[in-house]
Design an enzyme around this catalytic site. Structure first.
Site, short mmCIF file in Angstrom:
data_model
loop_
_atom_site.label_atom_id
_atom_site.label_comp_id
_atom_site.label_asym_id
_atom_site.label_seq_id
_atom_site.Cartn_x
_atom_site.Cartn_y
_atom_site.Cartn_z
N PHE A 116 0.81 -1.21 0.00
CA PHE A 116 0.00 0.00 0.00
C PHE A 116 0.84 1.26 0.00
CE2 PHE A 116 0.92 0.05 4.50
CZ PHE A 116 0.72 1.35 4.92
N LYS A 117 2.10 1.16 0.42
CA LYS A 117 2.96 2.34 0.45
C LYS A 117 3.16 2.94 -0.95
CE LYS A 117 3.79 1.80 4.89
NZ LYS A 117 5.08 1.47 5.47
N ASP A 118 3.01 2.12 -1.99
CA ASP A 118 3.14 2.63 -3.35
C ASP A 118 2.12 3.72 -3.65
OD1 ASP A 118 5.26 0.94 -4.24
OD2 ASP A 118 3.84 -0.69 -4.60
#
Length: 479
Positions: A116-118
């Protein structure tokens, strides 16, 4: 829109692009907008139609333009379209899947590093490059990662003009897949440093360097950890989008979110969305055995641990939640002096913040929607098995923490609960094998990644040594 530090009183704030290139504020606080823009039912209806017709980048532009009004609209729109292009995240961006018990899974792991950091990092990479070009400046990024932040940052920043990345990670604490994603990058402007200790030691090193104003200024050091407001505001977008998708599917006007979190960055974005008026009932804080945040929301006492326990949801193996200060600032009526005392000398002297007897603590659920819980390794295994059996979906262990806690609290929460996915299961294959007896599906892009050469340097937790490494590498690069 102007921004202020959580440790200062309201006054002359800074514009978005000024704080974008910084990490901590000069007084050691974190930046927040002077006020949260407010959404109306008409706005949400219009955004729902926009999402259906033009997709995620169009809604991202609408949300971000409320916070970054010092970027010309045409430029910001183009940045959003590049960051969330189909070739980066697929199409649609952030789809949702219905699970049993009126749970919904928001898919946030379709980006380049399957985490999810993307969602925030890809945008941040484009924003950094844009603003540095406008100012004819360079930037040195210093970050710490407990798992996915590092690879997401490195993949978003590599090849960006004028940017060099130094990323700290705890030795041996990430999964083999996570290590391979980071350490296989062979780029002189991407520097991986494995620190003796735990994530909190890495985070402490970042703060030590950031607090050296002279060194920070000399090397133009900024941050991509969630102490950077740009990270948080980018995450607000997917709360809006997942809400709109579930609303379109169910007709529900209010939802709750269950968020796996250790550093309070992800759920801080959910808090911001709720303060903006997104119709959110409960914000479910889901932790693993490192339950510092769960303890606070149950007891009113934030107590830093001596160290983080190693678990099978390692991205949440954190005992100091660096974004927690942002929420406390709002909780205490934006009293910067009080926050500075609590998180400065108060936390250093006692290792704890005690708000259990304050009237503000009583407002956690009614005013801010927060509830919490934690789960264990056994819980994660059982939940992964249960979701696979009932819904045919394999989830990673961090997402399993959130599903577990959402299930525990289900009877007290009405309506849909949206679980924010953390990563694709392949990043934690050992736990998936233990739960299901089989390897998780591996996208073709990640085949053989663990066998690639590694480019990483082991270092002790020593701020002076870290500064020396930064000096040396930047000199080699002509910086």
């Amino acid at each position: 829109m102007r921004y202020l530090s959580t440790r200062s009183e309201p006054g002359h704030g800074l514009p978005f692009c000024d704080i974008l290139l910084e990490g901590l504020a000069p007084d050691g606080g974190l930046y927040l907008p002077e006020h949260y823009p407010q959404l109306t039912e008409q706005t949400l209806t219009e955004w729902g139609a926009l999402l259906a017709s033009q997709g995620y980048p169009a809604v991202a532009f609408e949300v971000l333009s409320l916070f970054a009004d010092d970027i010309p609209a045409a430029d910001l729109r183009a940045i959003c379209e590049r960051a969330y292009a189909p070739e980066v995240f697929g199409d649609p961006v952030v789809p949702v899947t219905a699970l049993s018990n009126d749970l919904w899974l928001a898919h946030l792991s379709q980006g380049p590093t399957a985490a999810f950091k993307d969602m925030a990092m890809q945008l941040l990479g484009h924003l950094f490059e844009y603003e540095l070009a406008r100012r004819n400046q360079t930037l040195t990024i210093l970050g710490a990662t407990s798992g996915d932040t590092g690879s997401a940052a490195e993949y978003a920043m590599r090849g960006r003009h004028g940017i060099t990345v130094f990323m700290l990670s705890p030795q041996g604490r990430m999964s083999p897949f996570q290590q391979a994603q980071m350490f296989s990058l062979d780029d002189p402007r991407i520097v991986n440093l494995a620190v003796e200790g735990v994530f909190d030691d890495c985070q402490d090193l970042v703060k030590a360097v950031m607090n050296d104003a002279g060194f920070k200024a000399a090397h133009s050091i900024g941050a991509v950890n969630s102490i950077n407001w740009g990270r948080v505001v980018a995450q607000v977008v997917y709360y809006v989008v997942s809400y709109l998708r579930v609303r379109a599917s169910t007709g529900a006007r209010r939802v709750s979110f269950a968020v796996p979190t250790g550093n309070f960055g992800n759920i801080c974005a959910a808090h911001v969305a709720r303060e903006m008026g997104l119709p959110i009932d409960a914000l479910i804080v889901a932790t693993n055995e490192n339950n510092v945040l769960d303890e606070f929301f149950r007891t009113g006492i934030y107590r830093v641990r001596a160290g983080a326990a190693e678990t099978s949801s390692p991205s949440m193996d954190i005992s100091k939640a660096s974004n927690f200060e942002r929420f406390v600032f709002d909780l205490l009526g934006r009293d910067g002096a009080r926050v500075a005392a609590l998180f400065g000398p108060g936390l250093r002297e006692t290792g704890a913040i005690d708000l259990h007897a304050t009237p503000e603590f009583g407002a956690l659920r009614k005013r801010y929607g927060f509830v919490s819980g934690s789960s264990t390794h056994a819980d994660r295994l059982a939940t992964i098995r249960a979701v696979a059996a009932s819904d045919g979906v394999v989830i990673d262990p961090h997402t399993a923490d959130a599903v577990t806690v959402a299930g525990d609290l289900r009877s007290s929460i009405d309506g849909p609960i949206i679980v924010t996915e953390t990563a694709l299961p392949v990043k934690f294959s050992a736990t998936i094998v233990e739960a299901l007896g089989r390897e998780p599906e591996r996208p073709a892009a990640f085949e053989g990644i663990e066998r690639l050469p590694r480019f990483v340097t082991d270092i002790p937790a020593d701020a002076a040594l870290l500064k020396g490494i930064i000096d040396e590498r930047l000199a080699e690069l002509g910086r």
